[in-house]
Structure formats: C-alpha cells, structure tokens
Write a protein that holds these residues in place. Structure first.
Motif, PDB file in Angstrom:
ATOM      1  N   SER A 142      42.279  48.082  40.646  1.00  0.00           N
ATOM      2  CA  SER A 142      42.615  47.351  39.606  1.00  0.00           C
ATOM      3  C   SER A 142      43.978  48.048  39.214  1.00  0.00           C
ATOM      4  O   SER A 142      43.818  49.081  38.874  1.00  0.00           O
ATOM      5  N   GLU A 146      46.587  44.810  34.432  1.00  0.00           N
ATOM      6  CA  GLU A 146      46.051  43.561  35.193  1.00  0.00           C
ATOM      7  C   GLU A 146      45.025  42.611  34.524  1.00  0.00           C
ATOM      8  O   GLU A 146      45.081  41.683  34.359  1.00  0.00           O
ATOM      9  N   ASP A 147      44.526  43.397  33.624  1.00  0.00           N
ATOM     10  CA  ASP A 147      43.508  43.015  32.436  1.00  0.00           C
ATOM     11  C   ASP A 147      44.221  42.153  31.309  1.00  0.00           C
ATOM     12  O   ASP A 147      44.272  40.991  31.111  1.00  0.00           O
TER      13      ASP A 147
ATOM     14  N   LYS B 366      38.889  37.088  36.928  1.00  0.00           N
ATOM     15  CA  LYS B 366      39.714  37.971  37.480  1.00  0.00           C
ATOM     16  C   LYS B 366      38.979  38.846  38.357  1.00  0.00           C
ATOM     17  O   LYS B 366      38.842  38.763  39.626  1.00  0.00           O
ATOM     18  N   THR B 370      37.720  43.321  34.591  1.00  0.00           N
ATOM     19  CA  THR B 370      38.688  42.985  33.639  1.00  0.00           C
ATOM     20  C   THR B 370      37.824  42.200  32.569  1.00  0.00           C
ATOM     21  O   THR B 370      37.112  41.357  32.661  1.00  0.00           O
TER      22      THR B 370
END
Lengths: 402, 402
Positions: A142, A146-147, B366, B370
């Motif tokens: 991750s 990304e979040d 995603k 997340t």
C-alpha cells in the motif's frame, strides 16, 4: 364554533410546510466518538497522506520483486531471511538482492524491498524462505497516500457521518468535528382535561399521551425534544408559552387546534405570525394547523392521540429531517393482501393502520381518539380520496412504521 | 507464522455465531420518556379502562339520538341549547328530550345524551341548535374501555417500544418501565503501530480507526460501547485486557487475528475459552476469529479498517441485535447497473463497496487497508464465490449502508 374554512390536500400541506422551513445553520463542535449519525458542517481536508508511508498490505516477506521471477511450486526461489519488520518491531537495515524481511499487514516497507510475497506462497526453511510464486513490483504494497492524498477532501460538509466517514476522519488524526446542531423542538400540550403522568386523574381527565409520542418522534429524527408541559386553554397562558417556545427551532403543540377550542391557537398564531394552513383533507388528522412565528415553524396537531401521531408521521418527520439536514426517511414498504373489506367513507385521504400476519394486513384502526390504533400498528396504507371500497383479499402496499 | 487451518463460508460463520450467543436477560427500570426504541421486559396490564369514561369523539352537540331522527337540510330538527361541556368546563345537568349540550372532542358525555352530532351538521340559532342530520345512538361517542379494557395486556414483554406503544403506556398512567438492559460491548484495539487520536504519529504508526468505527456500529445497534483502549501485542497485556473485558456482554477486538501477529489471540481465546472458528471465506475480512469465553462472545476482527468494518456489518450487527433483542436489521436494497467490469479474482465471497450515481453502481473498493473503501461507499454488493466476471452494465442488487 367556526367550522374549517377549507381543507387542503396532504400534498399541498406538505409543500407549504416544506417551503416554510429552512435547514438549521447553527453548528457545534463535538468529539468524534459522539459523531455517528450527525451532519458534518465543514470539509475535512487531509493534512498528510494516508497511509503516511509505504506499507505491506499482507502478512509475508518483503522482497525485491525481481528475485521472485520464475518461482513456482516446482522450482521455488530461495531468499535469505535477514530480519523481521513487524509493526512496532525494528528492522533498520535494507533488503538486498536475494534477501527478504518478514512483514505483517501494516508494517512499513523495509528499504530496498519493492514487493511483498504472501506468507501462503512461501515456506520458511532454516535461515531461508522458499518463494513459490513470483510477484511484480508493487505487489501487496500500500503506497503512501493511496487511501487519502494530502490535500484531498476526505469528507464533505453536509455529509451524514457513517462509520466509514468517521473512520476517514480518525485516519487524519482529527478528534473533534464541527457538525450542525440538532434542532430543538418545543413540545407543548394543551387541554384542561389533559394531566401529566404522576398526577391522579379526576373524572373526565386523561393522561398527556401526545408529549410522549412526540418526544419519541422528535428524538428519532435527529432533534432534541424540549417538553414545555401542559398549558391551559387560556389565551394569555398560551401566548406566553408560544413566546417562550419560539426561542427554539420548531414548535409542536398538540390539542387546541380542533374546532371546539374556539380557534384560540388560530388567532394566536395569526396574531404572533402567520397561519399557513388550517385543516387537511386526511383522516385522521383533519384539524391540523401550520403556521410560522419569527421564522419558526409551528405545528398545531390534533389532540386525539392517533390523529396527532399519524400526522407526526406524515407531516412532522419530513419537516424535522429537513431542518436537521438528515436524508429523507425512506420507510420500507411491503406487499400484502388486505384482511378485511375496507369502506372508505370519509371522503378524505385515509391513513389506515394495519398489523401484518402471514402476508395479510388486518386493519387495527379503531377511532382517532384511541391510541391503540397506533399501538397495535405495524404499518399503514394510504387510501386515496377516490377509492370507495377495497374488497378483502385485494393487494395493498403497506408502509412499515418503525 | 501459521497459515489458516481452513476457511469456512460466511453462512456457516453466521450460524456458529448465532448459536453461540443468547439474548440479554438483564433488565433495568427507565423513565418512559427515555424508552423509545428499547425492548420492554414486562407485560403492561391495564389497571383501568381507557378512556376511563364515555366521551365525545367529535366537536359538536351531545343529544338524545332519537331527537334527530328525520332531520335533513330541508327540515332540520331544532334542539334547545342548554349548556356547554367542554373538557374542563362543567355542565352538571342532564340532557333532556329536545335538548343539546355543546361538547368538544374528549369531553365526557353529559348525562342523558347517547350520541353526538358533529358541529358541521348543525347551525346555532339563538338559543337553539338546528340539526341537519340524524345520528344513531352511540354515534360519535367513545365508550369507556373502547381503547384499552381494564385487565388487557396493552404492551407485551419483548416488544420494541414504538411511539404508539409508549402512548398506550402513558394512557395507563405508567411513568417508568422495565426494559432489557443494553448489552455492554468492550472494544479493544491491538497493534503496537496503532495510536490513539491526540498522540503524534511516529514513522510507521497509524491512528486507531477501528475503535471509532466499531463504537458507531455498536451504538447504532442498541448496545453501549466501552472503549478499552489500545493493548500492545503482548500475551500478558492481552490476557489481562480480555479478563477485564469478559466482565461485559460482548468483546470485540480489532487487529491481532491476522496471521502475522503469531496467533497470539487464537492461543489466548483457546486458553481462556473456546475458539469457534478462525478464517472466513470472504473478502475482505478473511482473518476473522470468533470464540467464547465465560459464555461471552469474542469477535477478533481483522486490523485493516475496511476489513474490520465490513465484517462488523456482516457478522457483528446481526449478533449485537440478537443479544440486544432488537428486531433483525433489514437493510434496504436497490437495483442498479454496475459501472465497471468486475473480475472476482479472490475465490472468496466478496463484499464489494459501491457508490451509486444515476442508477449506476461504481465500485469504490480499493484495498482492505484503505478506509476510503468504506468512506465513499453508499452500499455494497456481495459477489458469490462462483461468479468470475460481471460485465459493465449488468444488473446488480445493492444493499445500502446506513
């Protein structure tokens, strides 16, 4: 005793109410743990990336992806085990060619590694790890931001705080939020025969049911009930009570708007503000009055407990939710067969309460004055004005009451 | 790092949970104004008739019905006006032949009268009232006990207190009720990288999202969240935390049940009670563990915020509602067309979050790690194990998240 001037249809009454009210503007700061179901009054902007670092998305081994190319069950790639980087455990070195470091979900990626091979695709043998599967660069990683990316609006003003939205706010390290205040709803009962719980009834007296049913409706729809007590049918006392109540956001009065109480409330609302309508073409609930005083909506509900409560479902709930900025209630409906012949004799749109057993809807409506017409109801159907008779066994749609 | 023994299907996991929990038995007394939505733990029996006296169901005139027979618009019957019996106003005389007394809705019936003629069907002329319509004996009268009869069970133990049921309890003069206590749910976060809101993150650390999302889920489903804080991944600290937590009704732990944390929680639950399953065939949320300690259910949720929260929707909510004795949640579903091609590659049943725009459901999932996979979700679809691909534009059913 003056009769009603003219009755308006339900839809028109709803439109008048809707165009006379505005969503609340007052805001308050609350702790995030108390924010479920509230309406946020600010955009929540990310001041850092989430996650704030590249991290493993799986339990496994951080590797250089190219070291796994060609791996299979029959020809595993051997990687030298050089350490552990669990969350909270330190591996400060670097993953070199042919090496691997054990990571857990959430562990920061060790320097030098560009992928994670899942534990299921490996076997630990002494100081080595056998990789049975190739991974591409970036696999099971991750990436930073990304979040949520720094600068993104994670939650927008006006949104309803669901668990998922609260989660995003926590991720950004924010512990209190600005939300719209819950509208305060003054609840007034009138009627000299109406007594509070706790008092002993004299002949001819009854308990004040409406303030309790209205309290439940108000709190279930994002507002704060404020019980103003029972006010006698006296112009001075009512004027004083209204003057106090219009300090709050919404005023709901039960009783007093029936013809019999000599249009006292009609005159008072007209004197202090404006009557928007009086009398709706629905049964039960005809003698409903709606007005505005100091821009505050004033609902005068019929005194009959079932009329008052069914009008609260029809008129008050949509209004309260709009003022509280909550999404519209979308009650569930079910199909059923009607369990008895219905003769719609009122010439008004009729709110008919039912209970449902094995797919059959049995009417439980007795009279507007009987609370059990609502107590025993699981739902209701609305009989349109132009329907005269519904035969037993016909298909009907029931809106469920919560 | 031990891999999962074997994954069980979601339905089996739900059955195991359901047969391991029991509805709460603890009761408490609360004030009726706080009782909305609670589950009553006693039958409410009427100790008197409601209404306690015969009363008028309309605004109008109390009469002897036979004096109105034959009345019509063309030949009204003239009745002598002899007084007023409003609620709270006294008319202690008797209605004699050819006489009438003005009454309002709710007024006790004056002696001698057996019916009420509605004000709309009359006209007052000096000392007389002209009746334009005949009424039968009993017309527009609510008889003593018509709503609730003395000795009747007005509300039954186990029922959900709706506004209508609260109204019936008020009618009976009862101001406090015995209800089932709200189950207390201990919420524990684990993970050395997980920090409370308010602390400053060091590299590799993240905020404790799960205790907030779980708090929201718990309070929205009739239970009381009790946040036990963040416990380090250490057997002694976790054992102590579990020992404290099993004093409460339900224990929910997030993190720690992933393979990477060395099966610590597995071993602890097995040591203190019994592990019922570990590993479910769903994505996200595979590493879920469920066990029982001292007859208290223990849910070990994955640490990933989206996995934790989606498992809370799937497994925790039905369990909490059963323990709290609430009716099953019946989330709303809508039909939509899927806005992107879905390839279900996991081989597990998949909980795919979506947002809906103009009838099109766009996936927002995603990665399990997340939180925005849930933040931006308006609903979810469940992809069955045997579905490989869903083409863009296919019809799907979306379960809405609240």
């Amino acid at each position: 005793m003056k009769p009603f001037r003219s009755l308006i249809p339900r839809a028109e009454a709803m439109n008048i109410i809707s165009s006379s009210i505005t969503p609340i503007e007052r805001v308050e700061s609350i702790l995030l743990e108390d924010s479920y179901g509230r309406i946020i009054a600010e955009d929540v902007i990310a001041t850092f990336h989430v996650p704030p670092f590249d991290r493993s998305a799986m339990d496994g081994y951080a590797v250089k992806a190219q070291d796994t190319y060609g791996a299979s069950n029959f020809s595993p790639k051997k990687l030298k085990f050089v350490g552990v980087k669990h969350a909270g455990e330190c591996f400060e070195g670097e993953v070199g060619p042919g090496e691997c470091v054990q990571v857990a979900t959430g562990s920061p990626m060790p320097r030098g590694a560009d992928a994670v091979i899942m534990v299921e695709d490996t076997k630990k043998v002494d100081d080595y790890v056998e990789a049975y599967h190739p991974v591409y660069p970036g696999a099971n990683v991750s990436f930073k931001g990304e979040d949520i990316k720094k600068g993104d609006i994670a939650v927008r003003s006006g949104e309803h705080l669901s668990p998922g939205k609260i989660g995003a706010i926590v991720a950004l390290g924010i512990s209190s939020v600005k939300v719209y205040a819950k509208p305060i709803v003054s609840i007034i009962s009138t009627g000299s025969e109406v007594k509070s719980l706790g008092s002993k009834l004299k002949p001819g007296e009854v308990y004040d049911i409406n303030s309790y049913t209205l309290t439940a409706i108000v709190s279930a729809n994002g507002c704060i009930p404020k019980n103003e007590g029972i006010i006698p049918d006296d112009p001075e006392a009512l004027r004083e009570a209204l003057r106090r109540a219009v300090q709050n956001d919404v005023i709901v009065i039960s009783g007093g708007s029936s013809v019999g109480t000599r249009d006292l409330l009609y005159d008072l609302v007209e004197e202090m503000g404006e009557v928007k309508f009086h009398g709706v073409h629905v049964k039960p609930g005809k003698p409903t009055l709606f007005g505005v005083i100091n821009e505050k909506p004033v609902f005068c509900m019929p005194g009959n407990p079932t009329s008052c409560l069914s009008n609260a479902y029809i008129f008050l709930i949509p209004a309260l939710r709009k003022i509280a900025r909550l999404p519209e209630a979308e009650p569930r409906t079910v199909k059923a067969k009607i369990g008895a012949r219905i003769v719609a004799s009122s010439g008004r749109e009729q709110f008919l309460t039912v209970k449902i057993e094995n797919g059959i809807a049995y009417p439980v409506f007795k009279k507007s004055g009987t609370i059990t017409s609502m107590t025993n109801a699981e739902g209701y159907m609305i009989l349109p004005i132009n329907i005269d008779t519904i035969e037993e066994g016909e298909d009907v749609e029931i809106t469920l009451l919560e």
